[in-house]
Design an enzyme around this catalytic site. Sequence first.
Site, PDB file in Angstrom:
ATOM      1  CG  HIS A   1      91.082 -10.248  60.652  1.00  0.00           C
ATOM      2  ND1 HIS A   1      89.991 -11.073  60.515  1.00  0.00           N
ATOM      3  CD2 HIS A   1      90.944  -9.646  61.852  1.00  0.00           C
ATOM      4  CE1 HIS A   1      89.228 -10.957  61.586  1.00  0.00           C
ATOM      5  NE2 HIS A   1      89.781 -10.096  62.417  1.00  0.00           N
TER       6      HIS A   1
ATOM      7  CG  ASP B   1      90.545  -6.892  55.214  1.00  0.00           C
ATOM      8  OD1 ASP B   1      89.875  -5.899  55.555  1.00  0.00           O
ATOM      9  OD2 ASP B   1      90.766  -7.864  55.960  1.00  0.00           O
TER      10      ASP B   1
ATOM     11  CD  GLN C   1      91.460  -2.603  61.802  1.00  0.00           C
ATOM     12  OE1 GLN C   1      91.481  -1.441  62.193  1.00  0.00           O
ATOM     13  NE2 GLN C   1      90.843  -3.559  62.464  1.00  0.00           N
TER      14      GLN C   1
ATOM     15  CE  LYS D   1      87.044  -4.293  61.994  1.00  0.00           C
ATOM     16  NZ  LYS D   1      87.248  -4.757  63.374  1.00  0.00           N
TER      17      LYS D   1
ATOM     18  CB  CYS E   1      91.122 -12.580  64.188  1.00  0.00           C
ATOM     19  SG  CYS E   1      89.746 -12.663  65.323  1.00  0.00           S
TER      20      CYS E   1
HETATM   21  N1  7TS Z   1      89.801  -7.640  58.278  1.00  0.00           N
HETATM   22  C1  7TS Z   1      90.506  -6.899  59.152  1.00  0.00           C
HETATM   23  C2  7TS Z   1      91.814  -6.303  58.715  1.00  0.00           C
HETATM   24  C3  7TS Z   1      90.006  -6.687  60.440  1.00  0.00           C
HETATM   25  O1  7TS Z   1      90.701  -5.955  61.292  1.00  0.00           O
HETATM   26  C4  7TS Z   1      88.773  -7.275  60.810  1.00  0.00           C
HETATM   27  C5  7TS Z   1      88.230  -7.153  62.202  1.00  0.00           C
HETATM   28  C6  7TS Z   1      88.065  -7.997  59.848  1.00  0.00           C
HETATM   29  C7  7TS Z   1      88.615  -8.172  58.598  1.00  0.00           C
HETATM   30  C8  7TS Z   1      86.727  -8.586  60.116  1.00  0.00           C
HETATM   31  O2  7TS Z   1      85.783  -7.575  60.222  1.00  0.00           O
HETATM   32  P1  7TS Z   1      84.262  -7.913  60.617  1.00  0.00           P
HETATM   33  O3  7TS Z   1      83.646  -6.579  60.791  1.00  0.00           O
HETATM   34  O4  7TS Z   1      83.695  -8.706  59.517  1.00  0.00           O
HETATM   35  O5  7TS Z   1      84.353  -8.688  61.908  1.00  0.00           O
HETATM   36  N2  7TS Z   1      89.212  -6.923  63.193  1.00  0.00           N
HETATM   37  C9  7TS Z   1      89.071  -6.990  64.524  1.00  0.00           C
HETATM   38  C10 7TS Z   1      90.117  -6.724  65.392  1.00  0.00           C
HETATM   39  O6  7TS Z   1      91.237  -6.391  65.067  1.00  0.00           O
HETATM   40  N3  7TS Z   1      89.678  -6.886  66.663  1.00  0.00           N
HETATM   41  O7  7TS Z   1      88.397  -7.257  66.617  1.00  0.00           O
HETATM   42  C11 7TS Z   1      88.002  -7.324  65.295  1.00  0.00           C
END
Ligand code: 7TS
Length: 411
Positions: A124, A201, A204, A227, A367
Amino acid sequence: MSFPSPETIRADFPIFRREFHGRPLAYLDNAATTQKPRAVIEALVDFYEHHNANTHSGVHTLSEEATELYEEARGRAARFLNAPSPRCIVFTSGTTAAINLVAQSWARPRLQPGDEIVLTAMEHHSNLLPWQQVARETGASLRYLELDGEGRLATEHMEKAVTEATRLLAVTHVSNVLGTINPVERLVRQARAVGALTIVDAAQSTPHLPVDVQALDCDFLAFSGHKVYGPMGIGVLYGKSEHLDAMEPHASGGGMVLRVERDGADWMEAPWRFEAGTPNVAGAVALAAALDYLQGFDGEALRGQEIALTGYALERLGERSGLRLYGPSDPAQRAGAIPFSVEGVHPHDVAEILDGQSVAVRGGHHCCQPLMAHLGVPALVRASLGLYNDTNDIDRLAEGLERVAGIFRHD
Ligand code: 7TS
């Protein structure tokens, strides 16, 4: 431990009482953010109604209560990850902020020209751009582990994942696009063998799999509250104490100093030295409620149900002509995300038509632009599962795709 049906679970989520275009919502955008159970919403409201005060600074009762609740939430997050101590848990605004913290506080002062940061081709942007920035700032270089035809890390690349030049391995546990579960434990072992550090990371993976930082033996790990059925604006950075204690703060200000003089200051110990300013106390407290909620289920049973539902979705979508699925064909090798393309129709159009059927999916690059380039597509449609989804949601998706085909049929 309980294992109720998805229908019973949906009753815990007030949003599913709403109707969209006269129908209940088939919410299949859980990789972007999950919906919130009543227990989480109530924890937020309860904090503001009964305990709201700033932490650490006041001597009055409310402030002591708020501080206690905040620190209890830190302990809850530590237990969720099987971290050896709450002192290993830094609250951040989310995964992105947590990764940037490590990039700026650990990597930037330590990396040099000739050093390598190893990533995968499925990261990501949040686990890619902070490393690009650090590489620019330090003269270190980036190297990528490539993927096989099913969107898994290619075996021949994993064998040579790290070299003597590797200082850091930054890898996603589960791909937000492909759903692929990466063999993080193995990669961490390889990194340790050459003296490199690792950051996982887990944005997910935490919603779908047990994540045990001591079993993984990673140096850092990040995830987002929103999430895992918790609120937005709160997340966690886990770090081994030996690293956190040796790192300078990436941001400074109130709440993270012991003593300040005109020309200098002494930082508090980790993790507090990384939490400058008023923290998101309500968010942390509600995150703890979300972790209680998630861990109230029998994790193995939940995972079994998800694998079965993923298998069902791959089968139903796989039947459609002109539809191409991405990611591992074995449902047990993936978690959450089910990406696909429809021949001749832009993913945004697919997502929009599905929205008209009250089926929420995401269309876009998610992303992950370098991954899109690797796959040779500008964008994909992605359905992604949460613990309240069932075969009915997948049937609604398949029916919606029938409508997409009807609209775009050219013959
Ligand atoms: N890493 C992964 C693997 C992610 O899926 C996401 C967000 C992030 C980092 C960033 O997370 P945040 O909470 O700091 O924004 N992924 C997604 C997605 O797949 N669709 O919208 C956000």
